[in-house]
Design an enzyme around this catalytic site. Structure first.
Site, PDB file in Angstrom:
ATOM      1  CB  ALA A  66      -6.391  -3.944   0.394  1.00  0.00           C
ATOM      2  N   GLY A 111      -1.669  -6.346   0.264  1.00  0.00           N
ATOM      3  CA  GLY A 111      -2.344  -7.095  -0.796  1.00  0.00           C
ATOM      4  C   GLY A 111      -1.519  -7.157  -2.080  1.00  0.00           C
ATOM      5  CD  GLU A 114      -1.959 -10.400   1.784  1.00  0.00           C
ATOM      6  OE1 GLU A 114      -2.526  -9.329   1.504  1.00  0.00           O
ATOM      7  OE2 GLU A 114      -2.268 -11.085   2.762  1.00  0.00           O
ATOM      8  CD  GLU A 134      -1.025  -6.771   5.260  1.00  0.00           C
ATOM      9  OE1 GLU A 134       0.164  -6.847   5.642  1.00  0.00           O
ATOM     10  OE2 GLU A 134      -1.384  -7.125   4.131  1.00  0.00           O
TER      11      GLU A 134
HETATM   12  N1  DAK Z   1      -4.700   2.532  -0.574  1.00  0.00           N
HETATM   13  C1  DAK Z   1      -5.233   3.707  -1.016  1.00  0.00           C
HETATM   14  N2  DAK Z   1      -4.475   4.721  -1.495  1.00  0.00           N
HETATM   15  C2  DAK Z   1      -3.147   4.537  -1.526  1.00  0.00           C
HETATM   16  C3  DAK Z   1      -2.522   3.341  -1.079  1.00  0.00           C
HETATM   17  C4  DAK Z   1      -3.373   2.296  -0.593  1.00  0.00           C
HETATM   18  N3  DAK Z   1      -2.904   1.107  -0.179  1.00  0.00           N
HETATM   19  N4  DAK Z   1      -1.192   3.479  -1.218  1.00  0.00           N
HETATM   20  C5  DAK Z   1      -0.997   4.691  -1.737  1.00  0.00           C
HETATM   21  N5  DAK Z   1      -2.154   5.343  -1.923  1.00  0.00           N
HETATM   22  C6  DAK Z   1      -2.379   6.684  -2.470  1.00  0.00           C
HETATM   23  C7  DAK Z   1      -1.959   7.752  -1.445  1.00  0.00           C
HETATM   24  O1  DAK Z   1      -2.992   7.974  -0.509  1.00  0.00           O
HETATM   25  C8  DAK Z   1      -1.694   8.939  -2.353  1.00  0.00           C
HETATM   26  O2  DAK Z   1      -2.923   9.512  -2.700  1.00  0.00           O
HETATM   27  P1  DAK Z   1      -3.107  11.128  -2.776  1.00  0.00           P
HETATM   28  O3  DAK Z   1      -2.720  11.641  -1.439  1.00  0.00           O
HETATM   29  O4  DAK Z   1      -2.153  11.558  -3.878  1.00  0.00           O
HETATM   30  O5  DAK Z   1      -4.557  11.308  -3.117  1.00  0.00           O
HETATM   31  C9  DAK Z   1      -1.120   8.302  -3.599  1.00  0.00           C
HETATM   32  O6  DAK Z   1      -1.512   6.925  -3.557  1.00  0.00           O
HETATM   33  C10 DAK Z   1       0.394   8.343  -3.639  1.00  0.00           C
HETATM   34  O7  DAK Z   1       0.874   7.820  -2.419  1.00  0.00           O
HETATM   35  P2  DAK Z   1       1.951   8.587  -1.503  1.00  0.00           P
HETATM   36  O8  DAK Z   1       1.820  10.067  -1.668  1.00  0.00           O
HETATM   37  O9  DAK Z   1       1.838   8.011  -0.144  1.00  0.00           O
HETATM   38  O10 DAK Z   1       3.309   8.128  -2.222  1.00  0.00           O
HETATM   39  P3  DAK Z   1       4.731   7.915  -1.549  1.00  0.00           P
HETATM   40  O11 DAK Z   1       5.681   7.660  -2.665  1.00  0.00           O
HETATM   41  O12 DAK Z   1       5.044   9.029  -0.582  1.00  0.00           O
HETATM   42  O13 DAK Z   1       4.586   6.580  -0.654  1.00  0.00           O
HETATM   43  C11 DAK Z   1       3.916   4.284  -0.266  1.00  0.00           C
HETATM   44  C12 DAK Z   1       4.294   5.352  -1.306  1.00  0.00           C
HETATM   45  C13 DAK Z   1       3.485   3.025  -1.026  1.00  0.00           C
HETATM   46  C14 DAK Z   1       5.105   3.942   0.628  1.00  0.00           C
HETATM   47  C15 DAK Z   1       2.751   4.850   0.614  1.00  0.00           C
HETATM   48  O14 DAK Z   1       1.733   5.341  -0.254  1.00  0.00           O
HETATM   49  C16 DAK Z   1       2.153   3.808   1.480  1.00  0.00           C
HETATM   50  O15 DAK Z   1       2.711   3.475   2.558  1.00  0.00           O
HETATM   51  N6  DAK Z   1       1.001   3.280   1.068  1.00  0.00           N
HETATM   52  C17 DAK Z   1       0.260   2.296   1.845  1.00  0.00           C
HETATM   53  C18 DAK Z   1       0.932   0.963   1.712  1.00  0.00           C
HETATM   54  C19 DAK Z   1       0.259  -0.059   2.582  1.00  0.00           C
HETATM   55  O16 DAK Z   1       0.219   0.052   3.795  1.00  0.00           O
HETATM   56  N7  DAK Z   1      -0.263  -1.052   1.916  1.00  0.00           N
HETATM   57  C20 DAK Z   1      -0.958  -2.150   2.624  1.00  0.00           C
HETATM   58  C21 DAK Z   1      -2.380  -1.819   2.690  1.00  0.00           C
HETATM   59  S1  DAK Z   1      -3.191  -2.949   3.757  1.00  0.00           S
HETATM   60  C22 DAK Z   1      -8.615  -8.034   3.901  1.00  0.00           C
HETATM   61  C23 DAK Z   1      -7.776  -8.609   3.039  1.00  0.00           C
HETATM   62  C24 DAK Z   1      -6.635  -7.962   2.630  1.00  0.00           C
HETATM   63  C25 DAK Z   1      -6.302  -6.733   3.116  1.00  0.00           C
HETATM   64  C26 DAK Z   1      -7.153  -6.142   3.982  1.00  0.00           C
HETATM   65  C27 DAK Z   1      -8.300  -6.773   4.366  1.00  0.00           C
HETATM   66  N8  DAK Z   1      -9.811  -8.695   4.379  1.00  0.00           N
HETATM   67  C28 DAK Z   1      -9.769 -10.150   4.402  1.00  0.00           C
HETATM   68  C29 DAK Z   1     -10.929  -7.980   4.789  1.00  0.00           C
HETATM   69  C30 DAK Z   1      -5.099  -6.101   2.690  1.00  0.00           C
HETATM   70  C31 DAK Z   1      -4.613  -5.069   3.354  1.00  0.00           C
HETATM   71  C32 DAK Z   1      -3.577  -4.230   2.771  1.00  0.00           C
HETATM   72  O17 DAK Z   1      -3.082  -4.429   1.699  1.00  0.00           O
END
Ligand code: DAK
Length: 261
Positions: A66, A111, A114, A134
């Site tokens: 997400a 997400g 998921e 998460e």
């Molecule tokens: N959201 C927003 N932007 C993201 C992103 C994300 N999940 N993942 C990557 N980006 C963006 C980065 O901020 C970066 O943007 P700029 O800095 O260039 O503007 C760009 O994509 C490239 O990312 P990186 O520079 O970080 O690239 P790397 O190759 O170094 O790393 C990575 C890739 C995937 C390992 C890293 O970006 C990363 O760790 N990303 C986050 C992954 C993550 O934690 N995903 C889970 C998110 S939490 C809910 C229901 C569901 C959810 C929540 C609430 N409710 C019921 C309310 C779900 C939650 C989730 O999914």
């Protein structure tokens, strides 16, 4: 609706849905979820489409979760609204009356993992990475991760993945049963299309009813589950496709092709 973050293509009997937000590694924001909801309407209404492939644009990411930038400042009400939208779209995908294959080309985190689990079948490239990060962000999985991951890989492995927030590579995802097959990145879409076509060439109503019976049955006791199966089995006998295919078998000839009737 103008689609900014989703590409919808058709190839014969297959619809290919590509999530495309390159600047955020295809992370799901509200706009993308709303577009996906709209695209599912189109697919549902299109009688020519008999199987669906869901993938991410580019070579690096399927869906990086997400959208954290959008989520970070949400209050409780906004967070709940976002969760309701996501869960609605994921559930629609899961219950879609057409089989959905996730072609996982890269990061499938949070997400992203998921949404792949809301699909019926997952084919991963060797570059795919799966995880539920998460708890490292101060939240629980919110788009079905605690439930669908547990059903797919069992409680012990689901708890390990969720509690540690550690990612796993495609070969480990295959070993634990999270994905069905792992292929080289350049073979991913061809493999998914071949599988989608194989499914699309079978009797569509029987495929649809099998999906329903599996999805419903997994949630209940075996007797109730078997009654769903009997119901589905019985319903097939009201179709032309069942009559044609069985007549062709008895007459020792190939069926002419299913009519979805
Ligand atoms: N959201 C927003 N932007 C993201 C992103 C994300 N999940 N993942 C990557 N980006 C963006 C980065 O901020 C970066 O943007 P700029 O800095 O260039 O503007 C760009 O994509 C490239 O990312 P990186 O520079 O970080 O690239 P790397 O190759 O170094 O790393 C990575 C890739 C995937 C390992 C890293 O970006 C990363 O760790 N990303 C986050 C992954 C993550 O934690 N995903 C889970 C998110 S939490 C809910 C229901 C569901 C959810 C929540 C609430 N409710 C019921 C309310 C779900 C939650 C989730 O999914």
């Amino acid at each position: 609706m103008e689609l900014k973050n989703i590409i919808l293509e058709k190839e014969g009997k297959i619809a290919i849905v590509t999530i495309s937000r390159p600047k955020a590694l295809n992370a799901l924001n509200s706009e993308t979820l709303t577009e996906l909801d709209y695209v599912l309407d189109q697919i549902e209404d299109d009688n020519e489409v008999l199987a669906v492939i869901l993938t991410g644009a580019g070579e690096k990411s399927f869906v990086a979760g997400a959208d954290i930038s959008e989520m970070k400042d949400k209050n409780v009400i906004e967070g709940r609204k976002f969760g309701i939208l996501g869960n609605k779209v994921f559930r629609r995908l899961e219950l879609l009356e057409k089989p959905v294959i996730a072609a996982v080309n890269g990061f499938a985190l949070g997400g992203g993992c998921e949404i792949s689990m809301a699909c019926d079948i997952r084919i991963a490239s060797t570059k795919a990475l799966f995880g539920q990060p998460e708890v490292g962000l101060g939240i629980t999985p919110g788009f079905g991760g605690t439930q669908r991951l547990t059903r797919l890989v069992g409680m012990g492995m689901a708890k390990q993945l969720i509690f540690t927030a550690k990612n796993i590579k495609a070969d480990e995802a295959l070993r634990i049963g999270l994905v069905n097959k792992v292929v080289e990145p350049e073979e991913l879409m061809d493999t998914a299309k071949k599988l989608a076509n194989t499914i699309a060439n079978n009797a569509p109503i029987a495929v649809k009813l099998s999906k329903q019976a599996i999805n419903r049955g997994i949630q209940c006791d075996i007797d109730t589950a078997l009654s769903f199966e009997s119901e589905a089995f019985g319903e097939c006998f009201s179709t032309e496709d069942q009559k044609d295919a069985m007549t062709a078998f008895v007459e020792k000839r190939k069926p002419e092709g299913f009519k979805n009737r």
